[in-house]
Design an enzyme around this catalytic site. Structure first.
Site, PDB file in Angstrom:
ATOM      1  N   ASP A  47      -9.620  12.273  30.206  1.00 19.71           N
ATOM      2  CA  ASP A  47     -10.833  11.728  29.577  1.00 19.71           C
ATOM      3  C   ASP A  47     -10.770  11.999  28.080  1.00 19.71           C
ATOM      4  O   ASP A  47     -10.184  12.998  27.656  1.00 19.71           O
ATOM      5  CB  ASP A  47     -12.092  12.365  30.184  1.00 19.71           C
ATOM      6  CG  ASP A  47     -13.313  11.457  30.076  1.00 19.71           C
ATOM      7  OD1 ASP A  47     -13.757  11.210  28.936  1.00 19.71           O
ATOM      8  OD2 ASP A  47     -13.808  10.991  31.115  1.00 19.71           O
ATOM      9  N   GLY A  52     -17.848  10.471  28.628  1.00 16.17           N
ATOM     10  CA  GLY A  52     -17.788  11.581  29.576  1.00 16.17           C
ATOM     11  C   GLY A  52     -18.286  12.855  28.927  1.00 16.17           C
ATOM     12  O   GLY A  52     -18.364  12.970  27.701  1.00 16.17           O
ATOM     13  N   LYS A 107      -9.743  -3.090  24.133  1.00 15.96           N
ATOM     14  CA  LYS A 107      -8.456  -2.387  24.190  1.00 15.96           C
ATOM     15  C   LYS A 107      -8.402  -1.439  25.386  1.00 15.96           C
ATOM     16  O   LYS A 107      -7.370  -1.314  26.045  1.00 15.96           O
ATOM     17  CB  LYS A 107      -8.224  -1.612  22.894  1.00 15.96           C
ATOM     18  CG  LYS A 107      -7.869  -2.480  21.700  1.00 15.96           C
ATOM     19  CD  LYS A 107      -7.616  -1.623  20.463  1.00 15.96           C
ATOM     20  CE  LYS A 107      -7.173  -2.466  19.275  1.00 15.96           C
ATOM     21  NZ  LYS A 107      -6.943  -1.622  18.071  1.00 15.96           N
ATOM     22  N   TYR A 161     -16.806  -6.326  27.323  1.00 16.32           N
ATOM     23  CA  TYR A 161     -16.754  -5.633  28.613  1.00 16.32           C
ATOM     24  C   TYR A 161     -16.505  -6.615  29.755  1.00 16.32           C
ATOM     25  O   TYR A 161     -15.585  -6.425  30.561  1.00 16.32           O
ATOM     26  CB  TYR A 161     -18.054  -4.872  28.841  1.00 16.32           C
ATOM     27  CG  TYR A 161     -18.093  -4.027  30.088  1.00 16.32           C
ATOM     28  CD1 TYR A 161     -17.335  -2.865  30.179  1.00 16.32           C
ATOM     29  CD2 TYR A 161     -18.906  -4.368  31.165  1.00 16.32           C
ATOM     30  CE1 TYR A 161     -17.379  -2.072  31.317  1.00 16.32           C
ATOM     31  CE2 TYR A 161     -18.962  -3.579  32.305  1.00 16.32           C
ATOM     32  CZ  TYR A 161     -18.193  -2.436  32.380  1.00 16.32           C
ATOM     33  OH  TYR A 161     -18.238  -1.659  33.505  1.00 16.32           O
ATOM     34  N   TYR A 175       0.676  -7.530  38.154  1.00 14.59           N
ATOM     35  CA  TYR A 175       1.611  -6.440  38.445  1.00 14.59           C
ATOM     36  C   TYR A 175       1.915  -6.378  39.943  1.00 14.59           C
ATOM     37  O   TYR A 175       3.026  -6.034  40.344  1.00 14.59           O
ATOM     38  CB  TYR A 175       1.044  -5.107  37.959  1.00 14.59           C
ATOM     39  CG  TYR A 175       1.510  -4.702  36.578  1.00 14.59           C
ATOM     40  CD1 TYR A 175       2.459  -3.698  36.401  1.00 14.59           C
ATOM     41  CD2 TYR A 175       0.998  -5.323  35.442  1.00 14.59           C
ATOM     42  CE1 TYR A 175       2.882  -3.318  35.140  1.00 14.59           C
ATOM     43  CE2 TYR A 175       1.403  -4.963  34.168  1.00 14.59           C
ATOM     44  CZ  TYR A 175       2.351  -3.960  34.019  1.00 14.59           C
ATOM     45  OH  TYR A 175       2.783  -3.595  32.767  1.00 14.59           O
ATOM     46  N   THR A 191     -24.889   1.480  39.759  1.00 16.32           N
ATOM     47  CA  THR A 191     -24.795   2.780  40.419  1.00 16.32           C
ATOM     48  C   THR A 191     -25.634   3.793  39.641  1.00 16.32           C
ATOM     49  O   THR A 191     -25.706   3.733  38.409  1.00 16.32           O
ATOM     50  CB  THR A 191     -23.328   3.236  40.476  1.00 16.32           C
ATOM     51  OG1 THR A 191     -22.549   2.232  41.143  1.00 16.32           O
ATOM     52  CG2 THR A 191     -23.187   4.551  41.218  1.00 16.32           C
TER      53      THR A 191
END
Length: 352
Positions: A47, A52, A107, A161, A175, A191
């Site tokens: 993090d 956070g 990014k 976003y 991928y 949430t």
């Protein structure tokens, strides 16, 4: 999956994993670290403390199976040894935070996903991408199933976003097709729960903090727009179950509570649960704010038996208790996160 495990909606027994959690000091990430440690995993948490907080992982620092690395997924990740599971939760998730640095948010979504997928490719790790219901934009289809392609404004203030997360999903599946990586994509709906930031601008945290302070509850719009609120314990259980679902199932998979509530109804429920006499303060609706949110979760139930269990009232009470304690122990309610804490904790760049 056995019928018994399908009906119980619990995480299936599995061997111990060495799990990497990016964004592991965040609201959801720290709860996920807790759950993985309780299951016996070795957990590496990465993090950068942008949103956070150090307090979320402080109780884990002395756990023998927990390692913390201060780092940013926008730079290549350096993790030694085997990693069997990677949960990519690194990204600011509230409009107030991701709009502060929209280029940085994009990014994080794009470069961050590549920087997670590359070690997954080299180490043959299974990787779960925490995507979002925002990939549906302001939906013209209600409720939202996974095959709905969305209604997103690519040049609006939320696009960094919304489109960033859509690009991250594209990278995950490319991928998978090109390199054969075992991927999972979770589309997370609203949430809430303990460890939310008080200043993140989200509905539940805003209402609870305002109610506890006895100030008006801010409602943007006329209050008839809807949200479907999932308690964090239910969401974390869903992430674990999706991660351990059969390799053939990659998603995307909605994880959220299909019980739809209006914003005004949520505000009034918070007033009841807190006993607050605060009034409601209606303000103009921000640009591109979604009018309705409700997930179709049939795929999650069919594939691995998940559905939410925690009722809104019970979840709100737990969240209110958390914020009440935070308010009681800090008169001006400072954030123990962000760049200031990162500097204070510089010597804890690597904690084993």
């Amino acid at each position: 999956m056995t019928m018994q495990s399908l009906m119980s909606g619990t995480v299936r027994p599995r061997r111990t994993q060495r799990s990497l959690v990016t964004g592991g000091a965040g609201f959801i990430g720290s709860h996920l670290c807790d759950a993985l440690l309780q299951r016996g995993d070795q957990v590496i948490c990465i993090d950068n403390f942008l949103t956070g907080t150090f307090r979320n992982i402080r109780p884990l620092l002395n756990h023998p199976n927990f390692r913390f690395i201060e780092g940013d997924v926008r730079s290549p990740l350096q993790v030694d040894g085997e990693v069997t599971r990677i949960y990519n939760l690194a990204c600011p998730a509230s409009p107030r935070h991701y709009q502060k640095d929209p280029v940085g948010t994009m990014k994080t979504c794009v470069l961050g996903t590549i920087n997670v997928l590359e070690p997954a490719r080299k180490k043959s790790s299974r990787v779960l991408q925490a995507s979002t219901s925002e990939v549906y934009g302001d939906p013209e289809l209600h409720p939202q199933p996974e095959n709905y392609v969305g209604h997103v404004n690519p040049i609006g203030p939320r696009a960094c976003y919304d489109e960033g997360k859509r690009a991250a999903e594209t990278l995950m599946f490319d991928y998978r097709r090109v390199h054969g990586i075992d991927v999972k994509v979770a589309r997370i709906f609203n949430t809430y729960g303990p460890r939310m930031l008080e200043d993140d601008g989200r509905v539940v945290s805003n209402f609870i903090v305002q109610a506890l302070r006895g100030i008006p509850l801010t409602i943007y719009g006329n209050g008839t727009q809807t949200r479907s609120l999932c308690f964090v314990d239910d969401l974390v259980r869903g992430l674990e179950m999706l991660m351990e679902s059969p390799r053939s199932f990659a998603g995307p998979c909605n994880l959220g509570n299909p019980q739809e509530k209006t914003i005004e109804a949520i505000a009034r429920e918070v007033l009841v649960c807190t006993g607050s006499s605060s009034r409601l303060d209606f303000r103009p609706l921000p640009n591109d704010d979604p009018r309705r949110r409700k997930p179709v979760i049939a795929k999650a139930f069919h594939e691995f038996g998940w559905q939410p269990r925690v009722e809104l009232t019970d979840g709100l009470k737990a969240t209110i208790a958390y914020f009440s304690l935070r308010l009681a122990t800090s008169s001006d309610y400072p954030r123990e996160s962000g760049r200031s804490e990162t500097r204070k904790q510089r010597r804890l760049r690597f904690v084993q």
